[in-house]
Design a protein around this motif. Structure first.
Motif, PDB file in Angstrom:
ATOM      1  N   PRO A  74      60.475  19.546  30.856  1.00  0.00           N
ATOM      2  CA  PRO A  74      61.592  20.665  31.162  1.00  0.00           C
ATOM      3  C   PRO A  74      61.631  21.274  32.640  1.00  0.00           C
ATOM      4  O   PRO A  74      62.455  21.742  33.263  1.00  0.00           O
ATOM      5  CB  PRO A  74      61.044  21.980  30.292  1.00  0.00           C
ATOM      6  N   TYR A  75      60.374  20.925  33.296  1.00  0.00           N
ATOM      7  CA  TYR A  75      60.283  21.420  34.736  1.00  0.00           C
ATOM      8  C   TYR A  75      60.581  20.284  35.662  1.00  0.00           C
ATOM      9  O   TYR A  75      60.360  20.611  36.982  1.00  0.00           O
ATOM     10  CB  TYR A  75      58.781  22.110  35.030  1.00  0.00           C
ATOM     11  N   LYS A  76      61.058  19.323  35.390  1.00  0.00           N
ATOM     12  CA  LYS A  76      61.431  18.044  36.176  1.00  0.00           C
ATOM     13  C   LYS A  76      62.283  18.460  37.117  1.00  0.00           C
ATOM     14  O   LYS A  76      63.344  19.072  36.817  1.00  0.00           O
ATOM     15  CB  LYS A  76      61.921  16.905  35.415  1.00  0.00           C
ATOM     16  N   GLY A  77      62.256  18.250  38.600  1.00  0.00           N
ATOM     17  CA  GLY A  77      62.870  18.793  39.621  1.00  0.00           C
ATOM     18  C   GLY A  77      62.638  19.935  40.093  1.00  0.00           C
ATOM     19  O   GLY A  77      63.248  20.314  41.176  1.00  0.00           O
ATOM     20  N   LYS A  78      61.603  20.763  39.687  1.00  0.00           N
ATOM     21  CA  LYS A  78      61.132  21.822  40.232  1.00  0.00           C
ATOM     22  C   LYS A  78      59.965  21.618  41.059  1.00  0.00           C
ATOM     23  O   LYS A  78      59.266  20.669  40.979  1.00  0.00           O
ATOM     24  CB  LYS A  78      60.951  22.803  39.079  1.00  0.00           C
ATOM     25  N   VAL A  79      59.569  22.676  41.910  1.00  0.00           N
ATOM     26  CA  VAL A  79      58.324  22.715  42.583  1.00  0.00           C
ATOM     27  C   VAL A  79      57.267  23.440  41.570  1.00  0.00           C
ATOM     28  O   VAL A  79      57.715  24.878  41.204  1.00  0.00           O
ATOM     29  CB  VAL A  79      58.350  23.488  43.964  1.00  0.00           C
ATOM     30  N   LEU A  80      56.168  22.786  41.196  1.00  0.00           N
ATOM     31  CA  LEU A  80      55.417  23.394  40.165  1.00  0.00           C
ATOM     32  C   LEU A  80      54.088  23.984  40.821  1.00  0.00           C
ATOM     33  O   LEU A  80      53.380  23.249  41.641  1.00  0.00           O
ATOM     34  CB  LEU A  80      54.804  22.333  39.096  1.00  0.00           C
ATOM     35  N   LEU A  81      53.740  25.286  40.776  1.00  0.00           N
ATOM     36  CA  LEU A  81      52.519  25.621  40.880  1.00  0.00           C
ATOM     37  C   LEU A  81      51.723  25.940  39.700  1.00  0.00           C
ATOM     38  O   LEU A  81      51.966  26.947  38.733  1.00  0.00           O
ATOM     39  CB  LEU A  81      52.531  27.035  41.818  1.00  0.00           C
ATOM     40  N   ILE A  82      50.730  25.246  39.264  1.00  0.00           N
ATOM     41  CA  ILE A  82      49.866  25.008  38.287  1.00  0.00           C
ATOM     42  C   ILE A  82      48.690  25.979  38.313  1.00  0.00           C
ATOM     43  O   ILE A  82      47.861  25.328  39.339  1.00  0.00           O
ATOM     44  CB  ILE A  82      49.692  23.613  37.590  1.00  0.00           C
ATOM     45  N   VAL A  83      48.172  26.799  37.627  1.00  0.00           N
ATOM     46  CA  VAL A  83      47.310  27.769  38.014  1.00  0.00           C
ATOM     47  C   VAL A  83      46.439  27.957  36.851  1.00  0.00           C
ATOM     48  O   VAL A  83      47.058  28.140  35.624  1.00  0.00           O
ATOM     49  CB  VAL A  83      47.567  29.166  38.733  1.00  0.00           C
ATOM     50  N   ASN A  84      45.111  28.049  36.789  1.00  0.00           N
ATOM     51  CA  ASN A  84      44.133  28.487  35.765  1.00  0.00           C
ATOM     52  C   ASN A  84      44.115  29.897  35.962  1.00  0.00           C
ATOM     53  O   ASN A  84      43.394  30.405  36.740  1.00  0.00           O
ATOM     54  CB  ASN A  84      42.898  27.921  35.710  1.00  0.00           C
ATOM     55  N   VAL A  85      44.746  30.661  35.115  1.00  0.00           N
ATOM     56  CA  VAL A  85      44.762  32.236  35.310  1.00  0.00           C
ATOM     57  C   VAL A  85      43.711  32.896  34.515  1.00  0.00           C
ATOM     58  O   VAL A  85      43.345  34.143  34.769  1.00  0.00           O
ATOM     59  CB  VAL A  85      46.084  32.804  35.047  1.00  0.00           C
ATOM     60  N   ALA A  86      42.760  32.340  33.880  1.00  0.00           N
ATOM     61  CA  ALA A  86      41.773  32.890  33.119  1.00  0.00           C
ATOM     62  C   ALA A  86      42.056  34.205  32.696  1.00  0.00           C
ATOM     63  O   ALA A  86      41.114  35.310  32.805  1.00  0.00           O
ATOM     64  CB  ALA A  86      40.608  33.051  34.233  1.00  0.00           C
ATOM     65  N   SER A  87      42.994  34.178  31.885  1.00  0.00           N
ATOM     66  CA  SER A  87      43.471  35.798  31.447  1.00  0.00           C
ATOM     67  C   SER A  87      42.723  36.354  30.263  1.00  0.00           C
ATOM     68  O   SER A  87      42.804  37.274  30.054  1.00  0.00           O
ATOM     69  CB  SER A  87      44.842  35.688  31.090  1.00  0.00           C
ATOM     70  N   LYS A  88      41.791  35.254  29.697  1.00  0.00           N
ATOM     71  CA  LYS A  88      40.942  35.982  28.435  1.00  0.00           C
ATOM     72  C   LYS A  88      40.073  36.940  28.986  1.00  0.00           C
ATOM     73  O   LYS A  88      39.549  37.572  28.422  1.00  0.00           O
ATOM     74  CB  LYS A  88      40.268  34.637  27.867  1.00  0.00           C
ATOM     75  N   CYS A  89      39.703  36.699  30.382  1.00  0.00           N
ATOM     76  CA  CYS A  89      38.500  37.657  30.765  1.00  0.00           C
ATOM     77  C   CYS A  89      39.088  39.166  30.981  1.00  0.00           C
ATOM     78  O   CYS A  89      38.307  40.056  31.040  1.00  0.00           O
ATOM     79  CB  CYS A  89      37.858  36.969  32.036  1.00  0.00           C
ATOM     80  N   GLY A  90      40.402  39.267  31.025  1.00  0.00           N
ATOM     81  CA  GLY A  90      40.862  40.548  31.361  1.00  0.00           C
ATOM     82  C   GLY A  90      41.029  41.057  32.730  1.00  0.00           C
ATOM     83  O   GLY A  90      41.643  42.099  33.221  1.00  0.00           O
ATOM     84  N   TYR A  91      40.339  40.347  33.675  1.00  0.00           N
ATOM     85  CA  TYR A  91      40.416  40.838  35.132  1.00  0.00           C
ATOM     86  C   TYR A  91      41.425  39.750  35.780  1.00  0.00           C
ATOM     87  O   TYR A  91      41.367  38.575  36.200  1.00  0.00           O
ATOM     88  CB  TYR A  91      38.974  40.585  35.647  1.00  0.00           C
ATOM     89  N   THR A  92      42.519  40.208  35.904  1.00  0.00           N
ATOM     90  CA  THR A  92      43.835  39.364  36.503  1.00  0.00           C
ATOM     91  C   THR A  92      44.429  39.881  37.809  1.00  0.00           C
ATOM     92  O   THR A  92      45.778  40.080  37.737  1.00  0.00           O
ATOM     93  CB  THR A  92      44.701  39.344  35.212  1.00  0.00           C
ATOM     94  N   PRO A  93      43.774  40.172  38.715  1.00  0.00           N
ATOM     95  CA  PRO A  93      44.743  40.647  39.932  1.00  0.00           C
ATOM     96  C   PRO A  93      45.241  39.430  40.625  1.00  0.00           C
ATOM     97  O   PRO A  93      46.191  39.951  41.536  1.00  0.00           O
ATOM     98  CB  PRO A  93      43.233  40.985  40.877  1.00  0.00           C
ATOM     99  N   GLN A  94      44.893  38.382  40.275  1.00  0.00           N
ATOM    100  CA  GLN A  94      45.899  36.958  40.837  1.00  0.00           C
ATOM    101  C   GLN A  94      47.393  37.350  40.297  1.00  0.00           C
ATOM    102  O   GLN A  94      48.271  36.642  40.860  1.00  0.00           O
ATOM    103  CB  GLN A  94      45.302  35.726  40.671  1.00  0.00           C
ATOM    104  N   TYR A  95      47.745  37.834  39.258  1.00  0.00           N
ATOM    105  CA  TYR A  95      49.045  37.974  38.708  1.00  0.00           C
ATOM    106  C   TYR A  95      50.143  38.578  39.945  1.00  0.00           C
ATOM    107  O   TYR A  95      51.126  38.155  39.963  1.00  0.00           O
ATOM    108  CB  TYR A  95      49.120  38.666  37.373  1.00  0.00           C
ATOM    109  N   ASP A  96      49.318  39.692  40.413  1.00  0.00           N
ATOM    110  CA  ASP A  96      50.387  40.213  41.520  1.00  0.00           C
ATOM    111  C   ASP A  96      50.897  39.376  42.543  1.00  0.00           C
ATOM    112  O   ASP A  96      52.041  39.297  43.022  1.00  0.00           O
ATOM    113  CB  ASP A  96      49.543  41.572  42.116  1.00  0.00           C
ATOM    114  N   GLY A  97      49.897  38.555  43.010  1.00  0.00           N
ATOM    115  CA  GLY A  97      50.058  37.509  44.091  1.00  0.00           C
ATOM    116  C   GLY A  97      51.064  36.403  43.690  1.00  0.00           C
ATOM    117  O   GLY A  97      52.010  36.150  44.315  1.00  0.00           O
ATOM    118  N   LEU A  98      50.905  36.020  42.351  1.00  0.00           N
ATOM    119  CA  LEU A  98      51.672  34.914  41.810  1.00  0.00           C
ATOM    120  C   LEU A  98      53.132  35.521  41.583  1.00  0.00           C
ATOM    121  O   LEU A  98      53.988  34.433  42.018  1.00  0.00           O
ATOM    122  CB  LEU A  98      51.282  34.450  40.566  1.00  0.00           C
TER     123      LEU A  98
END
Length: 64
Positions: A21-45
């Protein structure tokens, strides 16, 4: 020959899908490690996505 669009992934709802479904888009694929509860990367993303979404950027977050 397989492409990135053939890889099987799970959605946030746990359903299996591909990246087709994302064909033709620019993909940034990240490991967000959201199970740990420490997610400061979300703001930047989120900032990055808002800045470039109109140019086709999609941010796909996965955790392992």
């Amino acid at each position: 020959m397989k492409t990135i669009y053939d890889f099987k992934v799970k959605t946030i709802e746990g359903k299996e899908t591909t990246l087709e479904p994302y064909k033709g888009k620019v993909l940034l694929i990240v490991n967000v490690a959201s199970k740990c509860g420490y997610t400061p990367q979300y703001d930047g993303l989120e900032t990055l996505y808002k800045k470039y979404k109109d140019q086709g950027l999609v941010v796909l977050g996965f955790f392992s």
